[in-house]
Design an enzyme around this catalytic site. Sequence first.
Site, PDB file in Angstrom:
ATOM      1  N   HIS A  75     -50.921  14.372 -34.560  1.00  0.00           N
ATOM      2  CA  HIS A  75     -52.321  14.690 -34.811  1.00  0.00           C
ATOM      3  C   HIS A  75     -52.714  16.081 -34.314  1.00  0.00           C
ATOM      4  O   HIS A  75     -53.903  16.428 -34.304  1.00  0.00           O
ATOM      5  CB  HIS A  75     -53.215  13.634 -34.148  1.00  0.00           C
ATOM      6  CG  HIS A  75     -54.509  13.412 -34.843  1.00  0.00           C
ATOM      7  ND1 HIS A  75     -55.722  13.801 -34.312  1.00  0.00           N
ATOM      8  CD2 HIS A  75     -54.792  12.847 -36.048  1.00  0.00           C
ATOM      9  CE1 HIS A  75     -56.688  13.484 -35.153  1.00  0.00           C
ATOM     10  NE2 HIS A  75     -56.159  12.906 -36.207  1.00  0.00           N
TER      11      HIS A  75
ATOM     12  N   LYS B 236     -53.413  20.105 -34.142  1.00  0.00           N
ATOM     13  CA  LYS B 236     -53.852  21.162 -35.043  1.00  0.00           C
ATOM     14  C   LYS B 236     -53.744  22.476 -34.273  1.00  0.00           C
ATOM     15  O   LYS B 236     -54.711  22.925 -33.657  1.00  0.00           O
ATOM     16  CB  LYS B 236     -55.292  20.983 -35.529  1.00  0.00           C
ATOM     17  CG  LYS B 236     -55.530  19.732 -36.380  1.00  0.00           C
ATOM     18  CD  LYS B 236     -56.190  18.665 -35.563  1.00  0.00           C
ATOM     19  CE  LYS B 236     -56.514  17.443 -36.414  1.00  0.00           C
ATOM     20  NZ  LYS B 236     -57.090  16.355 -35.580  1.00  0.00           N
TER      21      LYS B 236
ATOM     22  N   ASP C 215     -46.573  35.239 -33.788  1.00  0.00           N
ATOM     23  CA  ASP C 215     -45.822  36.339 -33.183  1.00  0.00           C
ATOM     24  C   ASP C 215     -45.727  36.235 -31.655  1.00  0.00           C
ATOM     25  O   ASP C 215     -45.636  37.260 -30.963  1.00  0.00           O
ATOM     26  CB  ASP C 215     -46.436  37.691 -33.570  1.00  0.00           C
ATOM     27  CG  ASP C 215     -46.217  38.033 -35.036  1.00  0.00           C
ATOM     28  OD1 ASP C 215     -45.108  37.781 -35.529  1.00  0.00           O
ATOM     29  OD2 ASP C 215     -47.156  38.534 -35.679  1.00  0.00           O
TER      30      ASP C 215
END
Length: 230
Positions: free
Chosen positions: A175, A177, A182
């Site tokens: 779940h 996000k 870089d």
Amino acid sequence: MDRSQIRNMLLQTFEDFQMTRSERSALNQIFSHVSLTDHNLSLIRNEAFQIFREHKPAGVPDGQALSWLEDLIKILANTNTKEAALSSEALFSPHDDCSHRICRLISSARKKFDICVFTITDDRITEAILGAHARQVQIRIITDNDKSFDLGSDIERLERSGIPVRTDQTEYHMHHKFALFDSEYVLTGSYNWTRSASLNNSENLVITNDPQLLVRFESEFEKLWNGFVV
């Protein structure tokens, strides 16, 4: 100090996955006599993350190797040199602020970025990812297996393009996000990478270059990537 010198120096301290007092002292001495510009700081962090990914044996607990990475970040932060300014921002939906900012980060990525998100259905973000892939930016994606088959999911399209994708195969959900760009910025928050999140939902997105947060999220990504076998 060039890239090969930095890498060799860091590898010597990584042999036992922790920094001794003498190693910390030596690095402090070296860095105090080097002009650590923003570019040099970024170069050292990139090499450290690369060493962490490539040289940590599978049997060594993440926390043990992570202590080396955290020690290095502290040394860089405490060195009496020009340190990169801490930068953070917060954005909110509904409206397109979050999705546009994600697309700009993807478009500005120079070498690599890692995505760890519950689902991707926003075609604007997908096009930005494919554009980065076309210019040979290294990309990895971790997502949830159940959501990858949802109507409108772009995961299969991204995988068909040649982007490495790994999915959670458990009965539970991956779940997260968040995304890493870089080894310089981490993006996180409740914001789902979907059109409904942009158009309707109350969501948040935070972007920061805080090195200690980068270390933690980088470690979590590698743990999941190695745990979700192809």
